[in-house]
Design a protein around this motif. Sequence first.
Motif, PDB file in Angstrom:
ATOM      1  N   GLN A   1      24.870   3.913   2.219  1.00  0.00           N
ATOM      2  CA  GLN A   1      23.069   3.701   2.453  1.00  0.00           C
ATOM      3  C   GLN A   1      23.258   2.902   1.622  1.00  0.00           C
ATOM      4  OE1 GLN A   1      21.519   7.746   3.428  1.00  0.00           O
ATOM      5  NE2 GLN A   1      20.170   6.344   4.176  1.00  0.00           N
ATOM      6  N   TRP A   2      23.903   2.719   0.002  1.00  0.00           N
ATOM      7  CA  TRP A   2      23.667   1.654  -0.592  1.00  0.00           C
ATOM      8  C   TRP A   2      23.881   0.259  -0.993  1.00  0.00           C
ATOM      9  CZ3 TRP A   2      25.923   3.824  -6.089  1.00  0.00           C
ATOM     10  CH2 TRP A   2      25.671   5.451  -6.362  1.00  0.00           C
ATOM     11  N   GLY A   3      22.511  -0.765  -0.987  1.00  0.00           N
ATOM     12  CA  GLY A   3      22.532  -1.704   0.401  1.00  0.00           C
ATOM     13  C   GLY A   3      23.215  -1.777   1.263  1.00  0.00           C
ATOM     14  N   ARG A   4      22.089  -3.211   2.358  1.00  0.00           N
ATOM     15  CA  ARG A   4      22.199  -3.320   3.328  1.00  0.00           C
ATOM     16  C   ARG A   4      22.360  -4.796   3.333  1.00  0.00           C
ATOM     17  NH1 ARG A   4      15.758  -2.770   3.758  1.00  0.00           N
ATOM     18  NH2 ARG A   4      15.066  -0.845   4.454  1.00  0.00           N
ATOM     19  N   GLY A   5      23.807  -4.238   5.302  1.00  0.00           N
ATOM     20  CA  GLY A   5      24.194  -5.539   5.040  1.00  0.00           C
ATOM     21  C   GLY A   5      24.481  -5.364   6.649  1.00  0.00           C
ATOM     22  N   ALA A   6      25.925  -6.617   7.396  1.00  0.00           N
ATOM     23  CA  ALA A   6      25.478  -6.680   8.632  1.00  0.00           C
ATOM     24  C   ALA A   6      26.082  -5.732   8.799  1.00  0.00           C
ATOM     25  CB  ALA A   6      26.388  -8.087   9.190  1.00  0.00           C
TER      26      ALA A   6
ATOM     27  N   LEU B   1      30.228  -3.341  -3.886  1.00  0.00           N
ATOM     28  CA  LEU B   1      30.737  -2.877  -2.871  1.00  0.00           C
ATOM     29  C   LEU B   1      31.934  -3.043  -1.769  1.00  0.00           C
ATOM     30  CD1 LEU B   1      26.311  -2.971  -3.472  1.00  0.00           C
ATOM     31  CD2 LEU B   1      28.401  -1.477  -3.490  1.00  0.00           C
ATOM     32  N   GLY B   2      32.386  -3.270  -1.886  1.00  0.00           N
ATOM     33  CA  GLY B   2      33.586  -3.937  -1.181  1.00  0.00           C
ATOM     34  C   GLY B   2      33.621  -5.441  -0.142  1.00  0.00           C
TER      35      GLY B   2
ATOM     36  N   GLY C   1      26.430  -9.485   3.481  1.00  0.00           N
ATOM     37  CA  GLY C   1      24.833  -8.793   3.277  1.00  0.00           C
ATOM     38  C   GLY C   1      24.373  -7.844   2.169  1.00  0.00           C
ATOM     39  N   LYS C   2      25.896  -7.092   1.733  1.00  0.00           N
ATOM     40  CA  LYS C   2      26.043  -6.065   1.249  1.00  0.00           C
ATOM     41  C   LYS C   2      25.349  -5.943   0.327  1.00  0.00           C
ATOM     42  CE  LYS C   2      26.744  -1.814   1.576  1.00  0.00           C
ATOM     43  NZ  LYS C   2      26.277  -0.530   2.670  1.00  0.00           N
TER      44      LYS C   2
END
Length: 406
Positions: free
Chosen positions: A65-70, A187-188, A401-402
């Motif tokens: 849940q850390w950060g929002r991405g596609a 964040l990968g 997008g993360k």
Amino acid sequence: MPLSSMSWRQEAQNQLGRMLYTLTGHEGERVVATPQSAEEVASVLVFAKAHHLNICPLGGGTKQQWGRGATPQIYLSLARLNRLVEHPWQDLTCTVQAGCTWSSLQRSLALHGQFIAMDPLFQDRATVGGILATNDCGSLRQRYGSLRDLVIGMTLVLADGSIVRTGGKVVKNVAGYDLPKLLTGSLGTLAVITEASFRLHSLPKCVQAFTVDAPRASTLAPLLAKIRASHLLSQALQISCIERQFRLSIALTAHAEAGQVAILRSMVAEEGLSAQEDSGPVGAARESLFRSSATVLRVATLPSQVCEFGDGLQDSFSGIEISSVSDAVGSHWIALQGSARAVSDAVNRIRTRSGYPGLTVSAVQIDAEVDIPAFDIPSRTFQLMRAIKDQFDPDHLLNPGKYLGI
């Protein structure tokens, strides 16, 4: 030309075979690849690049849940890369695969009286790769430095399938670019970490923990300053505020015969406070912030502003529940719970507060209902970060997008 969902899945099954399986849950079907070597990780990334598929590296899943991405099309699980590769204990270093859980790694190192001097969240489930990707530093940072100070080398798989080894396996190494510092906290989004080498420390022979309660953080400020200026061997200094009750947690690592406990109690008494022995882990307070409906921020201030900032959080907002955990070095973790509108307003007010030089705010975990606009960062800084992403992952397939929408 990207394949249809059914076509690329069939093609993936043909090419990746035993590494691939489908997991069905409340989010629907998820395609998961489970490589067991850097070379197999590379083959998954080569396939993803050929078919333009989004990839999400996955460890223990504690910080997804850390950060929002596609939404990723393939989850790249590193669970099978879980070995301690080598531990030359006489050199105070180790090399470990990214899927190894933090607790199992620390247990192996403890057999030789050593450890990685970091206490991240959810240690029984969190993996080495995930901890590095999120730069999850705990309360030990004030004694031993940050995670970037402890990682000395990495093996990475880039988005095009190239396998890169950077840094080294010894503490004193100046060869090549210092990519481990760049990848820590990414964040990968830049590469997949498959192995990491760490600098180790000796386990403390004696750890004694105490807590001091106070109604305000400012009440604890003189004591905190005294401890930091003294010769006390403090391993952790942390101020938490749960349900508006402030608590200073102190961990000393001096031998009992050194008399440092008596010195500490004298300091506490001089401030009109009392110290209680504590048997629980210091990190428990930080873990309590990560509830499913909470928006959690990571905030940095100057160390001298820790107590002032903590009081300000409780004084400035109404109609919202705020809990916080702050380290003496100026790193704050803040959990916000309330209506989506109130949480969004609180986040914006925190990040625009004046009077705190060097204030930085990042959203770590965001409640699904909360809408937080992109954080303001200088355009030249954003352009540099975008250029780094383009260089490492030109097709933007790794967690797109993360990180700040990049």
